[in-house]
Scaffold this motif. Structure first.
Motif, short mmCIF file in Angstrom:
data_model
loop_
_atom_site.label_atom_id
_atom_site.label_comp_id
_atom_site.label_asym_id
_atom_site.label_seq_id
_atom_site.Cartn_x
_atom_site.Cartn_y
_atom_site.Cartn_z
N PHE A 1 0.83 -1.21 0.00
CA PHE A 1 0.00 0.00 0.00
C PHE A 1 0.85 1.25 0.00
CE2 PHE A 1 -3.61 -2.51 2.06
CZ PHE A 1 -4.26 -2.66 0.84
N LYS A 2 1.98 1.23 0.72
CA LYS A 2 2.88 2.39 0.75
C LYS A 2 3.48 2.62 -0.63
CE LYS A 2 6.73 4.27 3.38
NZ LYS A 2 7.70 4.01 4.44
N LEU A 3 3.86 1.55 -1.31
CA LEU A 3 4.43 1.67 -2.65
C LEU A 3 3.39 2.23 -3.62
CD1 LEU A 3 6.83 1.01 -4.56
CD2 LEU A 3 5.74 -1.20 -4.92
N ILE A 4 2.17 1.73 -3.56
CA ILE A 4 1.10 2.22 -4.44
C ILE A 4 0.80 3.68 -4.14
CG2 ILE A 4 -1.36 1.98 -4.97
CD1 ILE A 4 -0.98 -1.06 -4.56
N LYS A 5 0.77 4.03 -2.87
CA LYS A 5 0.50 5.42 -2.47
C LYS A 5 1.58 6.36 -2.99
CE LYS A 5 0.92 7.66 1.71
NZ LYS A 5 0.82 7.71 3.16
N ASN A 6 2.83 5.94 -2.90
CA ASN A 6 3.93 6.77 -3.42
C ASN A 6 3.86 6.91 -4.93
OD1 ASN A 6 4.95 7.25 -0.88
ND2 ASN A 6 6.39 5.54 -0.95
N GLN A 7 3.47 5.85 -5.63
CA GLN A 7 3.34 5.92 -7.09
C GLN A 7 2.22 6.87 -7.49
OE1 GLN A 7 5.30 4.60 -9.45
NE2 GLN A 7 6.62 3.84 -7.83
N ILE A 8 1.10 6.80 -6.80
CA ILE A 8 -0.03 7.69 -7.11
C ILE A 8 0.33 9.13 -6.79
CG2 ILE A 8 -2.40 8.27 -6.44
CD1 ILE A 8 -2.91 5.27 -6.18
N LYS A 9 1.02 9.35 -5.67
CA LYS A 9 1.47 10.70 -5.33
C LYS A 9 2.40 11.24 -6.40
CE LYS A 9 1.44 11.36 -0.34
NZ LYS A 9 2.29 11.44 0.84
N GLY A 10 3.31 10.40 -6.86
CA GLY A 10 4.26 10.82 -7.90
C GLY A 10 3.57 11.20 -9.19
N ILE A 11 2.49 10.51 -9.53
CA ILE A 11 1.76 10.83 -10.76
C ILE A 11 1.04 12.16 -10.63
CG2 ILE A 11 -0.22 10.14 -12.18
CD1 ILE A 11 0.62 7.24 -11.71
N PHE A 12 0.37 12.38 -9.51
CA PHE A 12 -0.45 13.57 -9.37
C PHE A 12 0.33 14.81 -8.95
CE2 PHE A 12 -3.84 10.35 -8.92
CZ PHE A 12 -4.59 10.75 -10.01
N LEU A 13 1.52 14.66 -8.41
CA LEU A 13 2.30 15.83 -8.00
C LEU A 13 3.18 16.38 -9.12
CD1 LEU A 13 3.30 14.93 -4.35
CD2 LEU A 13 1.51 16.46 -5.12
N LYS A 14 3.31 15.66 -10.21
CA LYS A 14 4.05 16.17 -11.37
C LYS A 14 3.25 17.28 -12.03
CE LYS A 14 6.53 11.98 -12.56
NZ LYS A 14 6.73 10.95 -13.55
N LYS A 15 3.97 18.18 -12.68
CA LYS A 15 3.27 19.30 -13.35
C LYS A 15 2.58 18.83 -14.61
CE LYS A 15 6.08 22.74 -11.32
NZ LYS A 15 6.66 24.03 -11.38
N THR A 16 3.13 17.83 -15.28
CA THR A 16 2.49 17.28 -16.46
C THR A 16 2.34 15.79 -16.28
OG1 THR A 16 4.57 16.84 -17.61
CG2 THR A 16 3.57 19.03 -17.94
N PHE A 17 1.39 15.24 -17.01
CA PHE A 17 1.17 13.80 -16.94
C PHE A 17 1.95 13.06 -18.03
CE2 PHE A 17 -2.73 15.33 -14.87
CZ PHE A 17 -2.60 14.65 -13.67
N LEU A 18 2.58 13.82 -18.92
CA LEU A 18 3.33 13.18 -19.98
C LEU A 18 4.70 12.77 -19.48
CD1 LEU A 18 2.47 15.65 -22.87
CD2 LEU A 18 1.48 13.41 -22.44
N PRO A 19 5.17 11.59 -19.85
CA PRO A 19 6.49 11.15 -19.39
C PRO A 19 7.61 11.77 -20.24
CG PRO A 19 5.45 9.43 -20.68
CD PRO A 19 4.45 10.55 -20.56
N LEU A 20 7.92 13.02 -19.99
CA LEU A 20 8.97 13.72 -20.74
C LEU A 20 10.22 13.85 -19.94
CD1 LEU A 20 6.85 16.50 -22.42
CD2 LEU A 20 7.67 14.40 -23.45
#
Length: 166
Positions: A147-166
């Motif tokens: 759950f901690k790993l999934i939570k960190n992954q979701i946080k990483g996705i939503f805290l980025k300024k863009t959703f594109l993997p650039l």
């Protein structure tokens, strides 16, 4: 104090009949496997009914709920009732599971709400997985790490300024 130790009462005799006998470990693992597989079969049988949730959620809710209860009952064959009760009652997931089970049966049988039923089923699935895995040694810490790993992954996705993997 022993938990339902008196076999004179009806509840005590019922609980003692569900308790695994310490001398029959091979038989208990066999009964566990049979009940666990029966629960999985009920859940697998319920999957084709998932496509008809909009029209009639009753068969899916009933089959899935009975299957999940059979899986939890199968745990009684390998874990003593007192240990099982202590492990299950110490987590909030049990309360969430029981509430989602009752609410899922209610929405499936009486109220034809698709989104309520789907949300409650997903909650029931996740709490059933958590309860089942937490009964085994190291399962609770493994689930918390996952759950901690999934939570960190979701946080990483939503805290980025863009959703594109650039």
């Amino acid at each position: 104090m022993q938990f339902f130790a008196e076999e004179e009462t009806l509840l005590g005799s019922l609980v003692s009949s569900l308790q695994p006998k310490k001398t029959e470990t091979q038989k208990n693992w066999g009964v566990f496997a049979i009940l666990f597989i029966a629960g999985l079969i009920l859940i697998i049988i319920s999957i084709p009914f998932a496509s008809f949730l909009i029209l009639n959620p009753k068969p899916f809710c009933l089959l899935f709920s009975v299957g999940s209860l059979v899986i939890l009952i199968s745990m009684l064959q390998i874990i003593e009732l007192k240990t099982l009760f202590n492990k299950i009652s110490s987590s909030a997931a049990t309360l969430i599971y029981l509430i989602s089970l009752i609410a899922c049966l209610y929405t499936g049988m009486f109220y034809m709400g698709y989104f309520y039923t789907l949300g409650l089923l997903s909650l029931q699935i996740s709490t059933l997985i958590y309860l089942t895995v937490s009964l085994f040694p190291g399962g609770k810490s493994g689930m918390h790490a996952a759950f901690k790993l999934i939570k960190n992954q979701i946080k990483g996705i939503f805290l980025k300024k863009t959703f594109l993997p650039l």
